[in-house]
Design an enzyme around this catalytic site. Structure first.
Site, short mmCIF file in Angstrom:
data_model
loop_
_atom_site.label_atom_id
_atom_site.label_comp_id
_atom_site.label_asym_id
_atom_site.label_seq_id
_atom_site.Cartn_x
_atom_site.Cartn_y
_atom_site.Cartn_z
N ALA A 169 36.95 36.76 -27.59
CA ALA A 169 35.83 36.78 -28.73
C ALA A 169 34.81 37.44 -28.40
O ALA A 169 34.14 37.96 -29.26
CB ALA A 169 35.73 35.28 -29.08
N LYS A 170 34.56 37.84 -27.15
CA LYS A 170 33.38 38.64 -26.79
C LYS A 170 32.27 38.18 -27.25
O LYS A 170 31.44 38.85 -27.98
CB LYS A 170 33.48 40.08 -26.62
CG LYS A 170 34.76 40.48 -26.10
CD LYS A 170 35.04 41.99 -25.93
CE LYS A 170 36.19 42.61 -25.20
NZ LYS A 170 37.44 42.27 -25.42
N ARG A 171 31.52 37.17 -27.39
CA ARG A 171 30.57 36.38 -27.83
C ARG A 171 29.66 36.34 -26.77
O ARG A 171 29.59 36.71 -25.59
CB ARG A 171 30.86 34.96 -28.45
CG ARG A 171 31.82 34.76 -29.29
CD ARG A 171 31.38 35.47 -30.54
NE ARG A 171 32.13 34.88 -31.62
CZ ARG A 171 33.32 35.40 -32.33
NH1 ARG A 171 33.68 36.48 -31.89
NH2 ARG A 171 33.70 34.73 -33.48
#
Lengths: 273, 273
Positions: A96-98
């Site tokens: 999700a590369k948050r």
């Protein structure tokens, strides 16, 4: 059970470092899934059934579901639930590369872990450790920090030199020396950069697992990547292939074709472990 | 109309640099929205109606909606549609802090622009310009890159020195000199760091707008921030306040209280323009 133990148990059980990326690009789905209800979930289900005994983890990328709005988000949750219920023991990494400020990350942690039920998540390092506290509060979950990514332009900021060392090596050092108190941190290091991979392994030592995208469609060389990145007990790599496996065939034989490529990839990886 | 023109027109129309952050933390909603259907949307609607003539933009943060799964995502879209239909001309910035490799960013762009209908999005710089191509392909949309964030631990990587200059100043330089070909780039620079803000303004020149979080609940000083960051024609700042405005009161008077704080904040900002 924490993420590392879950991962290692599954690595040993499947004798595999292969992670299958569940990135169901709707334009590439086999014809039988075109214009059918729950097409992302149904396609994933067939891929999961065909490859579950060959993987150390599954990694859905949130973007491929979000693109479909609420329907997609529901199918992402159903995909994760299906893995956990049907094949317990296989960890699910949400790519999700948050990363936002603290009170906002609290909401993302709710989405990723409580709503979706993921076992691990990928995170951007740019805001620093302090902002990620709500993720760190989930000690049993895997936190996988972007370090040296697999894309062609990764070096624009990641290769900038800080005190004679690259930016990504500073990220590796900070994560391994300051962030990893609960032992639940990993790094993303692309298979497309074996030299950098070897350097990062030397910085963090043999125990930290790396999520390694870039084999398959992105062209990373398996031999070079495994030799450069392998960790303790011949583990420590989560080698992701998405398109290369799940879209191995666009015909009715897509599941068998996926199984065939997954088997070959697992075996190829094991040759160099 | 592209994002800069849309933004400048609204700044002039409302005589305001204030952006209201639509971050409906469910635990802080007034009692009348507890356990009611579409509570996020209904709360937002009341806030939007109460403040629309006082703002240059609205900025929902995706995390507060994702935390509720598909129901939340639907209410995020409904919120953005409501703004566009009821108050045309007010730009909507989706604070999503995304960034992945190219083919994945294509899916995120679909979510952010096609499904949700946002006018601009916040992005992480870490993977470089090349990975962000699918966002750059949307020339009419605003791309707001994280530069110096407002959180207390922002400096961990952002302050590292590269060739005698900070990491964030390299991001500012790259974005202004290499990325901004279509004139649709902005930077996130926190109001909590006026010295850094002044430095970034000097690097990029007077024309690039900054999204500036950190006033209100995060404690940034408006006078110092405006004086340090103001751009050409007394514009160039999108000063965000979320909690400070939308949760000004938790009682039945929440909308009037939000309007009161929004008015005061706009006027306070205008004092120093």
């Amino acid at each position: 059970m924490n993420f590392s133990d879950l991962l290692n148990a599954q690595v040993d059980k499947s004798n595999s470092l292969l992670c299958v990326g569940l990135d169901p690009d709707v334009n590439k789905l086999p014809e039988q899934f075109q214009n059918t209800p729950n097409q992302l979930f149904e396609f994933n289900k067939a891929i999961i059934d065909a490859t579950h005994d060959l993987v150390c983890a599954f990694k859905p990328n949130s973007a491929y579901y979000e693109a479909h709005g609420p329907e997609g988000v529901m199918q992402l949750r159903d995909t994760i639930s299906y893995i956990h219920e049907t094949y317990p023991g296989i960890p699910v990494i949400l790519d999700a590369k948050r990363a936002d400020i603290g009170n906002t990350n609290d909401q993302y942690a709710t989405f990723v872990f409580d709503y979706l039920g993921s076992d691990a998540v990928t995170l951007h390092p740019y805001l620093g450790r302090e902002a990620l506290e709500p993720f760190f509060a989930r000690k049993e979950k895997g936190l996988i920090i972007l370090c040296r990514t697999s894309n062609p332009g990764a070096g624009e900021f990641q290769d900038l030199m800080v005190d004679g060392k690259t930016m990504y090596s500073h990220v590796a050092k900070q994560v391994s020396q300051s962030w990893n108190i609960a032992g639940n941190c990993s790094l993303v290091v692309g298979a497309t950069y074996p030299k950098e991979l070897e350097e990062v392994r030397a910085i963090v030592g043999p125990d930290m697992p790396f999520l390694m995208p870039g084999v398959g469609a992105q062209g990373g060389d398996i031999k070079a990547a495994v030799e450069a990145g392998i960790g303790a007990k011949k583990r420590g790599l989560i080698i992701n292939s998405a398109r290369g496996v799940i879209f191995a065939s666009s015909g009715a034989d897509f599941a068998e074709a996926a199984r065939k490529v997954a088997t070959e990839t697992r075996d190829e990886i094991n040759k160099y472990r």
